[in-house]
Design a protein around this motif. Structure first.
Motif, short mmCIF file in Angstrom:
data_model
loop_
_atom_site.label_atom_id
_atom_site.label_comp_id
_atom_site.label_asym_id
_atom_site.label_seq_id
_atom_site.Cartn_x
_atom_site.Cartn_y
_atom_site.Cartn_z
N TYR A 1 0.87 -1.18 0.00
CA TYR A 1 0.00 0.00 0.00
C TYR A 1 0.91 1.23 0.00
O TYR A 1 2.14 1.09 0.02
CB TYR A 1 -0.97 -0.01 1.19
CG TYR A 1 -0.35 0.16 2.57
CD1 TYR A 1 -0.68 1.27 3.35
CD2 TYR A 1 0.52 -0.77 3.11
CE1 TYR A 1 -0.14 1.44 4.62
CE2 TYR A 1 1.06 -0.61 4.38
CZ TYR A 1 0.73 0.49 5.13
OH TYR A 1 1.24 0.66 6.38
N LEU A 2 0.31 2.43 -0.05
CA LEU A 2 1.10 3.67 -0.12
C LEU A 2 0.79 4.60 1.05
O LEU A 2 0.11 5.61 0.90
CB LEU A 2 0.81 4.40 -1.44
CG LEU A 2 1.28 3.73 -2.72
CD1 LEU A 2 0.85 4.53 -3.94
CD2 LEU A 2 2.79 3.55 -2.72
N PRO A 3 1.31 4.27 2.22
CA PRO A 3 1.10 5.16 3.37
C PRO A 3 1.86 6.47 3.16
O PRO A 3 2.73 6.56 2.29
CB PRO A 3 1.67 4.37 4.55
CG PRO A 3 2.74 3.53 3.92
CD PRO A 3 2.20 3.15 2.56
N ILE A 4 1.58 7.45 3.98
CA ILE A 4 2.21 8.77 3.86
C ILE A 4 3.73 8.66 3.95
O ILE A 4 4.46 9.40 3.29
CB ILE A 4 1.63 9.77 4.89
CG1 ILE A 4 1.99 11.21 4.51
CG2 ILE A 4 2.06 9.43 6.30
CD1 ILE A 4 1.28 11.72 3.28
N GLU A 5 4.23 7.72 4.73
CA GLU A 5 5.68 7.54 4.86
C GLU A 5 6.32 7.17 3.52
O GLU A 5 7.40 7.67 3.18
CB GLU A 5 6.01 6.45 5.89
CG GLU A 5 5.61 6.80 7.31
CD GLU A 5 4.18 6.44 7.69
OE1 GLU A 5 3.83 6.54 8.89
OE2 GLU A 5 3.38 6.08 6.80
N VAL A 6 5.65 6.31 2.75
CA VAL A 6 6.18 5.90 1.44
C VAL A 6 6.03 7.05 0.44
O VAL A 6 6.94 7.30 -0.36
CB VAL A 6 5.46 4.61 0.95
CG1 VAL A 6 5.87 4.28 -0.48
CG2 VAL A 6 5.78 3.45 1.89
N SER B 1 8.43 11.55 -2.69
CA SER B 1 8.48 13.00 -2.82
C SER B 1 9.90 13.52 -2.66
O SER B 1 10.41 14.28 -3.50
CB SER B 1 7.56 13.64 -1.77
OG SER B 1 7.72 15.03 -1.73
N ASP B 2 10.56 13.10 -1.59
CA ASP B 2 11.92 13.56 -1.32
C ASP B 2 12.90 13.12 -2.41
O ASP B 2 13.74 13.91 -2.86
CB ASP B 2 12.39 13.05 0.05
CG ASP B 2 11.62 13.68 1.21
OD1 ASP B 2 10.90 14.69 1.00
OD2 ASP B 2 11.72 13.14 2.33
N ILE C 1 9.38 15.99 -6.01
CA ILE C 1 8.00 16.29 -6.40
C ILE C 1 7.23 16.60 -5.11
O ILE C 1 7.38 15.88 -4.13
CB ILE C 1 7.35 15.08 -7.12
CG1 ILE C 1 8.06 14.83 -8.46
CG2 ILE C 1 5.86 15.30 -7.33
CD1 ILE C 1 7.59 13.57 -9.17
N PRO C 2 6.42 17.66 -5.10
CA PRO C 2 5.67 17.98 -3.88
C PRO C 2 4.80 16.80 -3.41
O PRO C 2 4.18 16.12 -4.22
CB PRO C 2 4.78 19.16 -4.29
CG PRO C 2 5.43 19.74 -5.50
CD PRO C 2 6.14 18.59 -6.19
N LEU C 3 4.79 16.59 -2.10
CA LEU C 3 4.01 15.51 -1.51
C LEU C 3 2.53 15.62 -1.91
O LEU C 3 1.87 14.60 -2.14
CB LEU C 3 4.16 15.54 0.01
CG LEU C 3 3.45 14.45 0.80
CD1 LEU C 3 3.91 13.06 0.35
CD2 LEU C 3 3.69 14.63 2.28
N GLU C 4 2.02 16.85 -2.04
CA GLU C 4 0.62 17.04 -2.41
C GLU C 4 0.30 16.42 -3.77
O GLU C 4 -0.77 15.88 -3.97
CB GLU C 4 0.26 18.53 -2.44
CG GLU C 4 0.35 19.23 -1.11
CD GLU C 4 1.78 19.60 -0.68
OE1 GLU C 4 2.70 19.59 -1.53
OE2 GLU C 4 1.98 19.88 0.50
#
Length: 164
Positions: free
Chosen positions: A47-52, A57-58, A62-65
């Protein structure tokens, strides 16, 4: 039922992160590489949690948004882990008319989660789906590959107990 969101703690490993960073390094300069990278990330983590999303992004600048926007727009991406037992209730017309909405609501109550979530122990996840092609068995619920048809709310606890 409380409105507190149940969450399963992120438990990604260093090996998974290294694998993802290697994929990003290989693909990031190719045009249109974000989607394939996100697909591969989901393959690694499930899955793609915010941590991944933050790692992507980093590493890509690319902006996390934007990454979050892509992850939430396409149904192929999951923001929550899936349980060992993935419960899916058909909310298509035939099933809904026969009471699948009641089944879905009762499962949320029994499991203490809302649709799209996973129980904190990682055992069950719950999702709604559209027609599974078994309209004659309405209402229909699936637990992984097991199909349960013509079931009532009173049968749900017994069905869940089979997977304990």
């Amino acid at each position: 039922m409380s409105s507190t969101k149940q969450t399963v703690p992120f438990n990604g490993t260093k090996e998974q992160e290294e694998q993802l960073l290697a994929i990003i390094a290989e693909l990031k300069d190719e045009p249109g590489s974000l989607m394939p990278i996100m697909q591969k990330a989901q393959g690694i983590y499930g899955y793609l949690p915010i941590e991944v999303q933050t790692i992507i992004s980093d590493a890509m600048g690319i902006p996390l948004e934007k990454i979050y926007g892509v992850a939430t727009f396409y149904s192929q991406f999951a923001l929550n882990p899936k349980g060992r037992y993935q419960i899916s209730v058909c909310l298509g017309t035939a099933c809904y008319v026969k009471g699948s909405g009641d089944l879905y609501n009762k499962l949320m109550e029994l499991l203490g989660i809302v649709g799209g979530e996973c129980t904190p122990d990682g055992k069950f996840s719950l999702d709604a789906c559209r027609c599974v092609g078994a309209c004659g068995l309405a209402p229909v619920m699936l637990v992984n590959d097991d199909v349960y048809g013509r079931i009532g709310v009173d049968e749900l606890e017994g069905i869940l107990a089979k997977y304990e």
